[in-house]
Design a protein around this motif. Structure first.
Motif, PDB file in Angstrom:
ATOM      1  N   ARG A   1      -0.171  15.141   3.297  1.00  0.00           N
ATOM      2  CA  ARG A   1      -1.076  15.887   4.145  1.00  0.00           C
ATOM      3  C   ARG A   1      -0.568  15.880   5.586  1.00  0.00           C
ATOM      4  N   GLN A   2      -0.093  14.718   6.018  1.00  0.00           N
ATOM      5  CA  GLN A   2       0.399  14.620   7.396  1.00  0.00           C
ATOM      6  C   GLN A   2       1.707  15.378   7.603  1.00  0.00           C
TER       7      GLN A   2
ATOM      8  N   ASN B   1       6.642   7.620  10.080  1.00  0.00           N
ATOM      9  CA  ASN B   1       5.412   7.451  10.850  1.00  0.00           C
ATOM     10  C   ASN B   1       4.370   6.681  10.051  1.00  0.00           C
ATOM     11  N   ASN B   2       4.220   7.049   8.783  1.00  0.00           N
ATOM     12  CA  ASN B   2       3.224   6.407   7.932  1.00  0.00           C
ATOM     13  C   ASN B   2       3.571   4.941   7.679  1.00  0.00           C
TER      14      ASN B   2
ATOM     15  N   THR C   1       1.133   3.795  -3.133  1.00  0.00           N
ATOM     16  CA  THR C   1      -0.094   4.144  -3.840  1.00  0.00           C
ATOM     17  C   THR C   1      -0.330   5.653  -3.751  1.00  0.00           C
TER      18      THR C   1
ATOM     19  N   ASN D   1      -1.903  10.951   1.816  1.00  0.00           N
ATOM     20  CA  ASN D   1      -1.848  10.942   3.286  1.00  0.00           C
ATOM     21  C   ASN D   1      -0.533  11.485   3.816  1.00  0.00           C
TER      22      ASN D   1
ATOM     23  N   LEU E   1       5.448   2.853   9.339  1.00  0.00           N
ATOM     24  CA  LEU E   1       5.345   1.978  10.501  1.00  0.00           C
ATOM     25  C   LEU E   1       3.886   1.775  10.913  1.00  0.00           C
ATOM     26  N   ASP E   2       3.053   2.780  10.663  1.00  0.00           N
ATOM     27  CA  ASP E   2       1.609   2.584  10.907  1.00  0.00           C
ATOM     28  C   ASP E   2       1.051   1.524   9.955  1.00  0.00           C
ATOM     29  N   LEU E   3       1.452   1.618   8.682  1.00  0.00           N
ATOM     30  CA  LEU E   3       0.963   0.665   7.678  1.00  0.00           C
ATOM     31  C   LEU E   3       1.348  -0.760   8.059  1.00  0.00           C
TER      32      LEU E   3
ATOM     33  N   GLY F   1       1.866  -1.779  11.012  1.00  0.00           N
ATOM     34  CA  GLY F   1       1.354  -2.142  12.332  1.00  0.00           C
ATOM     35  C   GLY F   1       2.417  -2.211  13.409  1.00  0.00           C
ATOM     36  N   VAL F   2       3.493  -1.425  13.238  1.00  0.00           N
ATOM     37  CA  VAL F   2       4.552  -1.408  14.249  1.00  0.00           C
ATOM     38  C   VAL F   2       4.147  -0.459  15.379  1.00  0.00           C
ATOM     39  N   SER F   3       4.476  -0.843  16.594  1.00  0.00           N
ATOM     40  CA  SER F   3       4.108  -0.020  17.750  1.00  0.00           C
ATOM     41  C   SER F   3       4.749   1.357  17.676  1.00  0.00           C
TER      42      SER F   3
ATOM     43  N   ASN G   1       0.806  -1.224   0.000  1.00  0.00           N
ATOM     44  CA  ASN G   1       0.000   0.000   0.000  1.00  0.00           C
ATOM     45  C   ASN G   1       0.839   1.273   0.000  1.00  0.00           C
TER      46      ASN G   1
ATOM     47  N   GLY H   1      -3.059   7.235  -3.072  1.00  0.00           N
ATOM     48  CA  GLY H   1      -3.825   7.580  -1.864  1.00  0.00           C
ATOM     49  C   GLY H   1      -2.933   7.689  -0.646  1.00  0.00           C
ATOM     50  N   ASN H   2      -1.969   6.789  -0.533  1.00  0.00           N
ATOM     51  CA  ASN H   2      -1.082   6.832   0.626  1.00  0.00           C
ATOM     52  C   ASN H   2      -0.182   8.051   0.584  1.00  0.00           C
TER      53      ASN H   2
END
Lengths: 325, 334
Positions: A54-55, A290-291, A45, A51, A293-295, A297-299, A42, A47-48
């Motif tokens: 924007r972030q 940040n993005n 992409t 994100n 690691l969120d994708l 699923g890392v803490s 993902n 869309g990502n």
């Protein structure tokens, strides 16, 4: 550099070093993106990336002002607090049953940023107090004023017109990203092509010789804090519009991410050396980490460790670069 | 109006420095309220409600609110201050369930009663505790999301700062319910530190990572649920199609419930603060004390009872926010 020597065998190595030196951060960024797109389908992409951009917009805008300040050997710790107060002042104008126009609200918010930045600049430039101390004070004062302003309560129901600057899209691109792009271009141009821009470098490079060569160093130092205040105010507008309400606790510790972006981007904390494009990449690196690691699923705890490691690595790169030249 | 206030700030600061102690003929009580921090709306509502207690309004009780600034050591120091200043009683909302015990101990040695409110502290020296059960709130919100998605599908959970008592207990409540539904899968579970801005970014990223697969959102507080809703909207998805739940009943959340974009349960800050003060005053004044706040009658039907005011634990019930009661809640705050 020895680039005048024509033997290709000798030339290739300094060129590689040269490349690493000037584009190390770009290479690091590309590698990071390569790794992330390999492990997560993902990541690459459209869309990502919308994100990520924007972030990154808020931190990116703060980091642009921070670059100006750090280039003069200063620091601005108050950006997060100014962001919050500016957002709240704007919020109070564009809410309610008869809100003011978004233009009036934004103008007021930006003026708050400019005013607080001017206070920072005045004390640093006129009274020669260390920037760290002045802006640390402002960090606390502006935050306190933010809580006093609306009794610590958020201001909701912001007008639709105002929220456009945080939530709107123009041609598939989020408005905050467009604002970041315009801001970047304006301040990149000023830094690169105007006398004022050259003075910013000169003041940070060697203040005394800048002074003796006739530059009004006080004026330049004052101006960079005003710029930082203005951009903090601008970032405050976007944050409030994005979260659909002005939050008094917004922007806490944002100065750290802004400074990190500047440092990762290769600007020297001892002033005089650095570029805005580096800063932009620095901000993107933070956003991408940040993005990504969120994708995956890392803490978020690991995110902090990784971000910190990259900051130190970037400064090490910077130090070794200086030794070379 | 607000700009005027900004201008008056300097004046307020100088006035506060001068202070004023009005001589009063009847006995007044000096009560300290040590709260974990005043940066969030919830604690603001709590502190404002405390000042609306009948005894505070008529001057019998003088309340000083100490802002703990989210730091256990700061709170500890504030207990020292209250002990040396000989406060008559202390209302305590600790930041940390363990670290708060030291302050309670100090006050107990000085024979100053301490009543806990809102968040728990691990101490047997506490006179009493007036709060709401976070496990139940966690169960209520999980139940409502899962019911709304028809008992099967994928959910994500936005957690509070790991280790805080509210996060631990709300997670427990979430999991109690999730254990009953085998067809509900938790796709992601991560902290957004109670923050709307953090939850907004996190949710944007999750909506990319699990495009079209997220059926429900469980936010362990309203702020994070509201951030998630903004991310959903930004994706061009109607938030009504992804049921979202929060906890606490902050003002924005009550509005969002009214609009049909989320569900939430009200944690009654006013009842926790005013009930806490009544229980504290009972401990100071003695058996003759009659509770003054109207919360005891308000919740009597739901099982809250004053008794003789000496119970160790008073449980303030949660109230689901609905389109019907939302307006009344908003009106009560302005």
């Amino acid at each position: 550099m020895n680039s005048t020597i024509s033997s290709p065998a000798i030339q290739s190595r300094p060129q590689l070093a040269h490349l690493l030196r000037d584009y190390g951060i770009v290479i690091a960024f590309v590698v990071l993106c390569g790794v992330l797109s390999a492990v997560n389908e993902n990541f690459l992409t459209w869309g990502n990336w919308v994100n990520i951009l924007r972030q990154t917009s808020i931190n990116g805008i703060l980091a642009i002002g921070m670059t100006y300040v750090i280039l003069t050997k200063g620091i601005d710790l108050s950006v997060g607090s100014i962001l919050a107060l500016s957002g709240l002042v704007t919020g109070s104008l564009v809410t309610g049953s008869e809100p003011h126009s978004a233009f009036v609200g934004i103008l007021a918010g930006l003026l708050v940023g400019i005013a607080l930045g001017a206070i920072n600049g005045l004390i640093v430039a006129r009274l020669s107090v260390a920037p760290f101390v002045v802006t640390l004070g402002m960090l606390s004062v502006a935050r306190g004023m933010t809580f006093i302003y609306n009794d610590g309560m958020p201001i909701a129901n912001l007008s639709k017109e105002f929220r456009f600057i945080g939530q709107g899209m123009v041609g598939g691109i989020p408005v905050p990203v467009i604002i970041l792009a315009i801001t970047f271009f304006i301040f990149w141009f000023i830094l690169k092509y105007t006398t004022f821009g050259r003075y910013v470098y000169a003041v940070g490079g060697n203040e005394r010789s800048a002074k003796t060569s006739g530059i009004s160093t006080r004026w330049v130092v004052f101006a960079v804090y005003v710029i930082s205040g203005l951009l903090s105010g601008l970032a405050g507008q976007i944050l409030a519009a994005r979260t659909t309400s002005a939050l008094p606790q917004a922007g806490i510790a944002y100065e750290l991410d802004a400074i990190a972006a500047v440092v990762i981007g290769g600007t020297s904390l001892s002033g005089g050396v650095g570029t805005l494009s580096g800063t932009l990449i620095g901000a993107l690196i933070i956003g991408v980490i940040n993005n990504g690691l969120d994708l995956m699923g890392v803490s978020s705890y690991y995110q902090q460790v990784i971000k910190g490691t990259i900051i130190v690595a970037a400064v090490l790169l910077d130090a070794s670069r200086k030794k070379q030249s | 109006m607000r700009l005027l206030k900004l201008a008056a700030m300097t004046l307020a600061i100088s006035l506060a420095a001068t202070g004023s102690s009005l001589a009063q003929d009847k006995k007044t009580y000096k009560i300290g309220a040590a709260v974990y921090g005043l940066k969030g709306e919830f604690m603001q509502l709590w502190a404002n409600a405390l000042k609306e207690h009948p005894l505070v309004k008529n001057g019998t009780v003088k309340v000083t609110v100490f802002d703990g600034n989210y730091d256990a050591l700061t709170q500890n120091n504030q207990f020292d201050t209250m002990v040396t200043q000989k406060y008559d009683g202390i209302l305590f909302v600790p930041i940390d369930i363990q670290a708060g015990a030291a302050g309670v101990e100090k006050a107990a040695e000085a024979k100053i009663p301490v009543v806990g409110s809102n968040t728990r502290v691990n101490s047997d020296k506490l006179t009493s505790y007036v709060g709401s059960n976070d496990v139940i709130a966690g169960e209520m919100e999980a139940e409502s999301v899962i019911k709304a998605i028809g008992g099967k599908g994928n959910v994500v959970i936005l957690e509070g700062p790991i280790g805080q008592s509210a996060q631990i207990e709300r997670r427990k409540g979430n999991q109690n319910v999730l254990a009953k539904y085998k067809d509900v899968k938790v796709l992601e579970m991560k902290t957004a530190n109670w923050s709307r801005a953090e939850a907004l970014s996190l949710m944007e990223n999750w909506l990319t990572a699990h495009a079209g697969k997220i059926n429900g959102i469980i936010g362990q507080n309203d702020e994070m649920a509201l951030g998630a809703i903004e991310a959903v909207k930004a994706k061009g998805i109607d938030p009504k199609t992804i049921p979202t739940a929060g906890i606490d009943g902050v003002t924005d959340a009550v509005r969002a419930v009214k609009d049909g974009n989320m569900v939430s349960v009200l944690q009654d800050a006013a009842a926790q603060a005013q009930g806490g003060l009544d229980v504290l005053m009972r401990a100071i004044v003695g058996p003759n004390y009659k509770p003054q706040s109207d919360i005891w009658t308000k919740y009597s039907a739901q099982g809250l009872s004053w008794g003789d005011g000496t119970a160790k634990h008073y449980n303030i019930p949660w109230t689901p926010i609905t389109k019907e009661n939302a307006d009344a809640m908003l009106a009560a705050r302005k």
